[in-house]
Enzyme design. Structure first.
Site, PDB file in Angstrom:
ATOM      1  N   ASP B  58       0.839  -1.199   0.000  1.00 49.79           N
ATOM      2  CA  ASP B  58       0.000   0.000   0.000  1.00 49.79           C
ATOM      3  C   ASP B  58       0.871   1.244   0.000  1.00 49.79           C
ATOM      4  OD1 ASP B  58      -2.373  -1.343   0.097  1.00 49.79           O
ATOM      5  OD2 ASP B  58      -2.870  -0.836   2.178  1.00 49.79           O
ATOM      6  N   LYS B 115      -7.343   1.375  -5.481  1.00 51.44           N
ATOM      7  CA  LYS B 115      -8.597   0.938  -4.875  1.00 51.44           C
ATOM      8  C   LYS B 115      -9.780   1.778  -5.343  1.00 51.44           C
ATOM      9  CE  LYS B 115      -6.739  -0.810  -0.472  1.00 51.44           C
ATOM     10  NZ  LYS B 115      -6.943  -2.256  -0.553  1.00 51.44           N
ATOM     11  N   GLY B 187      -5.444  -2.526   8.597  1.00 52.09           N
ATOM     12  CA  GLY B 187      -5.112  -1.433   9.503  1.00 52.09           C
ATOM     13  C   GLY B 187      -5.044  -1.815  10.962  1.00 52.09           C
ATOM     14  N   ARG B 199      -7.421 -20.063   5.650  1.00 54.95           N
ATOM     15  CA  ARG B 199      -7.747 -21.450   6.025  1.00 54.95           C
ATOM     16  C   ARG B 199      -9.141 -21.831   5.530  1.00 54.95           C
ATOM     17  NH1 ARG B 199      -4.515 -24.533   9.146  1.00 54.95           N
ATOM     18  NH2 ARG B 199      -2.978 -23.532  10.495  1.00 54.95           N
ATOM     19  N   GLY B 248      -3.794  -7.002   7.867  1.00 56.68           N
ATOM     20  CA  GLY B 248      -3.211  -7.229   9.178  1.00 56.68           C
ATOM     21  C   GLY B 248      -1.805  -7.806   9.174  1.00 56.68           C
ATOM     22  N   GLY B 269      -0.205  -3.606   3.956  1.00 54.67           N
ATOM     23  CA  GLY B 269      -0.741  -2.249   3.928  1.00 54.67           C
ATOM     24  C   GLY B 269      -0.047  -1.371   4.936  1.00 54.67           C
ATOM     25  N   SER B 270      -0.760  -1.036   6.010  1.00 50.91           N
ATOM     26  CA  SER B 270      -0.246  -0.136   7.032  1.00 50.91           C
ATOM     27  C   SER B 270       1.042  -0.678   7.653  1.00 50.91           C
ATOM     28  CB  SER B 270      -1.293   0.041   8.119  1.00 50.91           C
ATOM     29  OG  SER B 270      -2.586   0.110   7.559  1.00 50.91           O
TER      30      SER B 270
END
Lengths: 199, 328
Positions: B58, B115, B187, B199, B248, B269-270
């Site tokens: 990101d 996005k 995030g 899974r 995450g 991302g973050s």
């Protein structure tokens, strides 16, 4: 039966492995310098060349574990000079090329061609087109170009196998083969067979 | 008499030859024109296939995109704010300013994704026009439609969509998605939801391949997916598109965990630009994604990366804060 290594640092290496296996040969994933000792030929798949250029030194720079004696690209260069056949598709052809237009990124750089990265434009112009490639027989070949490079110059020892759009997209030099398109994404095995005949 | 016949023959031959020649010329010209295909499923699915084994990062501007490329990202994802900022600031999260997207496209040679809001097909049209390589129809942005997703078959470029389970993945693929990613809670820096989704998707595929043919009907009904895709996956044992982990992931170990579970690549991302050494952490995550099966290399690349994003456990989120429940 040959054992073909497929560079597996990043990219669509599993598709190549499937094709080689379909043709009755053995294919193994190559991530470390030591793994190229046991192979008869190497395929460098599609993927991102800047990513792969940053990964090729990882195992030679290890501090805490058994490190490889040479960076992967250096070891591949040695093997090619000793006659190991190698084939690069799309990204693989960029890694093999001596000259990458406007770039200083890491490469194997043994094939005397000049490539223009992403020569056609963004993904919306990526295309599939049937091209007549004499070396593969009379039936045209479905060439899939994904943000593809174009080969724009060839040295004197390079055999241009297929011309396209003012440049060329398939070429060979000694035991090196380069295609700007992706035979691993089609069901047509002729380019894989062509490479296996170079072994 | 004989002479005339010969001349006739020669003349006829000439006519035939000319006709045949012009037909051949026309055929070969039209063959080239008609055989160029763009925007087919094969071509759309091929771009994500080239990203396999890689890390998509990101970024909010050209400077971050350059850092990501230099660290070895296989693509960058342009968005207005990274997910942790969207959570912290609140408000409506939308497509990035085209100016920033163009800046990112000009700054890097790797593919650029961006996005769009779920259901916002005009944002998607704008992104395609700007020349991005792939669109993420993303729950991380504020949805524009809570009933319908974008009809992705109408576009030339590929879409990636989030999915929590196999049914959701197949609904998105039937709408034209060319790539699937898990819908971990973006995030948070907490990997639990991405693991749960990976899974679920891979486990349901394993279960599906063990079913008899007559059991596939109710399986398709129960997961809310088209029977044709259910049959296709039962026969092939895998999704027809690439499947990445997202949401995450914050450490090299997180990336390797998801790779070992069987995803094709990862989004971060973050986790990168909210850590205190983005360049170093990004490069380490790239290495961990390639060498995901080698604990010695993972141990080495994980050392001395500085402080990871502080994060927030997904379990502490209120129901209204969960992004994964958007657009199912």
């Amino acid at each position: 039966m040959s054992t073909i290594g497929v560079l597996a640092l990043q990219g669509d290496f599993r598709e190549h492995i499937q094709k080689i296996t379909d043709l009755g040969h053995t294919a193994i994933e190559i991530r470390r310098t030591s793994e190229i000792d046991s192979i008869d030929g190497l395929i460098i798949p599609g993927g991102e060349s800047t990513t792969v250029a940053r990964l090729e030194k990882v195992t030679s720079e290890l501090k805490t574990t058994t490190s490889d004696s040479l960076p992967l690209f250096d070891a591949v260069k040695l093997a090619i000079r000793n006659g190991m056949p190698v084939w690069g598709t799309c990204m693989g052809s960029i890694i093999l090329a001596k000259d990458i237009e406007g770039s200083t990124q890491g490469r194997i750089g043994l094939m005397d061609i000049s490539v223009r990265r992403n020569a056609f434009g963004p993904q919306r112009v990526s295309s599939q087109i049937d091209l007549n490639i004499e070396a593969l027989g009379i039936q045209s070949y479905p060439c899939i170009f994904i943000r593809a490079p174009l080969f724009i110059q060839a040295g004197k020892d390079v055999e241009v196998i297929c011309e396209y759009k003012g440049g060329f997209v398939m070429a060979a030099e000694k035991k090196m083969l380069a295609t700007a398109f992706h035979p691993e994404l089609t069901n047509d095995l002729r380019v894989h067979k062509y490479f296996l005949e170079m072994i | 008499m004989l002479r005339i016949t010969n001349i006739k023959k020669i003349y006829l031959n000439f006519i035939c030859f000319t006709l045949l020649f012009s037909i051949l010329i026309t055929m070969s010209n039209t063959a080239i024109d008609q055989n160029i295909q763009v925007g087919t499923d094969t071509i759309k699915r091929a771009l994500p296939a080239m990203l396999k084994g890689g890390v998509i990062m990101d970024v909010v501007n050209a400077e971050q995109a350059k850092i990501a490329e230099d660290a070895g990202a296989c693509a960058v994802m342009a968005l207005e704010r990274v997910p942790s900022d969207i959570r912290a600031d609140g408000g409506v999260a939308r497509m990035s300013d085209p100016e920033l997207i163009i800046g990112i496209i000009e700054a890097v040679s790797i593919p650029v994704m961006a996005k769009a809001r779920i259901g916002h097909f005009v944002e998607a049209q704008i992104l395609e026009s700007l020349g991005v390589d792939c669109i993420d129809e993303s729950e991380v942005l504020t949805p524009a439609d809570d009933e319908n997703h974008i009809d992705k078959t109408l576009f030339t470029i590929p879409f990636v969509c989030g999915a929590r389970n196999l049914g959701e993945a197949l609904r998105r693929i039937s709408e034209g998605a060319a790539m699937i990613r898990t819908k971990g809670e973006a995030g948070t820096g907490d990997v639990i939801e991405a693991v749960r989704h990976a899974r679920a998707i891979l486990g349901e595929i394993r279960k599906l391949t063990s079913l008899s043919k007559d059991e596939r009907f109710s399986f398709a009904k129960n997961i809310g997916a088209p029977l044709s895709l259910v049959n296709e996956i039962a026969d092939s044992g895998k999704l027809p598109v690439v499947n990445f982990a997202a949401g995450g992931l914050a450490t090299p170990a997180d990336a390797a965990l998801l790779m070992q579970l069987g995803v094709d690549g990862v989004f971060v991302g973050s986790g990168i630009f909210k850590s205190n050494n983005p360049a170093k952490r990004a490069a380490a995550i790239v290495k961990a994604t390639t060498y995901y099966n080698n604990p010695d290399i993972l141990a080495e690349v994980s050392r001395g990366l500085g402080i990871a994003m502080f994060g927030r456990s997904a379990a502490s989120l209120a129901e209204s804060e969960l992004l994964a429940n958007r657009g199912i």
